[in-house]
Scaffold this active site. Structure first.
Site, PDB file in Angstrom:
ATOM      1  N   HIS A 116     -74.698 -73.982  46.395  1.00  0.00           N
ATOM      2  CA  HIS A 116     -74.208 -73.805  47.771  1.00  0.00           C
ATOM      3  C   HIS A 116     -72.723 -73.423  47.792  1.00  0.00           C
ATOM      4  CE1 HIS A 116     -75.895 -73.963  51.677  1.00  0.00           C
ATOM      5  NE2 HIS A 116     -75.499 -75.156  52.066  1.00  0.00           N
TER       6      HIS A 116
ATOM      7  N   ASN B 201     -72.095 -76.573  57.336  1.00  0.00           N
ATOM      8  CA  ASN B 201     -72.716 -76.439  58.653  1.00  0.00           C
ATOM      9  C   ASN B 201     -71.729 -76.172  59.779  1.00  0.00           C
ATOM     10  OD1 ASN B 201     -74.924 -77.101  57.145  1.00  0.00           O
ATOM     11  ND2 ASN B 201     -75.354 -79.007  58.209  1.00  0.00           N
TER      12      ASN B 201
ATOM     13  N   ASP C 263     -74.229 -68.104  49.610  1.00  0.00           N
ATOM     14  CA  ASP C 263     -75.447 -68.197  48.810  1.00  0.00           C
ATOM     15  C   ASP C 263     -76.672 -67.788  49.619  1.00  0.00           C
ATOM     16  OD1 ASP C 263     -74.696 -70.808  50.145  1.00  0.00           O
ATOM     17  OD2 ASP C 263     -76.761 -71.279  49.593  1.00  0.00           O
TER      18      ASP C 263
ATOM     19  N   ASN D  60     -77.140 -72.371  57.380  1.00  0.00           N
ATOM     20  CA  ASN D  60     -76.377 -73.078  58.412  1.00  0.00           C
ATOM     21  C   ASN D  60     -74.915 -72.646  58.496  1.00  0.00           C
ATOM     22  OD1 ASN D  60     -78.562 -74.531  59.400  1.00  0.00           O
ATOM     23  ND2 ASN D  60     -78.313 -76.121  57.863  1.00  0.00           N
TER      24      ASN D  60
END
Length: 187
Positions: free
Chosen positions: A19, A66, A91, A112
């Site tokens: 991530h 997020n 990613d 997100n």
């Protein structure tokens, strides 16, 4: 002024995870072009410098993935950066490790960080570099997978894609994003 944003999560526990590939690429660009990431503001850390004669800001939002848009929007507003002068690096589960895809617009695809960016910028029309991390195998849950580290077997592909992404950003300083996209999407 151009803005290159790499998405990720702050903190040691997230370093070198799938991530956080956006953060890794920002670090590579900073090193390649001698830009110090030495400023803390706009809910992120950033650095300013020049690449190929163009003024550029490199940003790593520290809001957690997020809420990435909460960092991106204020820096865009403060420096009055046009949407076409932004690229977001992140990613992507739908691409294999070692692949990159450049796009000028699109949905969040369930990511997100991109959802937050779209919400705060008010548009899906911004440049992006999607970095392949592949999908989890053997029923592993997506959150566990994206917060996991790359395997030893993936390291060579990972290093190549980080370098290729840095090169694409450098090329973008000299050419329109569409031309860079056409060049790097066929590799």
């Amino acid at each position: 002024m151009k803005l290159i944003v790499g998405l990720g999560n702050p903190g040691k526990q997230y370093e070198n995870t799938r991530h956080n590939i956006g953060f890794d690429i920002i670090d590579c660009i900073a090193k390649d072009y001698s830009i110090a990431l030495d400023k803390a503001k706009f809910k992120g850390i950033f650095g300013m410098g020049t690449i190929e004669g163009e003024k550029v800001i490199l940003l790593k939002p520290l809001t957690y993935m997020n809420l990435s848009g909460e960092s991106i929007r204020p820096i865009v507003d403060y420096y009055d950066i046009e949407l076409e002068n932004i690229v977001i690096i992140y990613d992507d589960l739908d691409l294999p490790v070692g692949k990159i895809r450049l796009r000028q617009k699109g949905s969040s695809g369930g990511h997100n960080g991109i959802k937050s960016t779209i919400a705060h910028l008010g548009t899906e029309k911004f440049n992006r570099i999607r970095i392949g991390i592949d999908r989890p195998k053997n029923g592993m849950k997506v959150p566990d997978y994206v917060l996991g580290k790359f395997t030893k077997e993936e390291q060579a592909d990972l290093e190549a894609v980080i370098k290729k992404s840095s090169e694409a950003c450098g090329q973008w300083m000299k050419e329109p994003f569409l031309q860079v996209m056409n060049k790097y999407n066929i590799q």
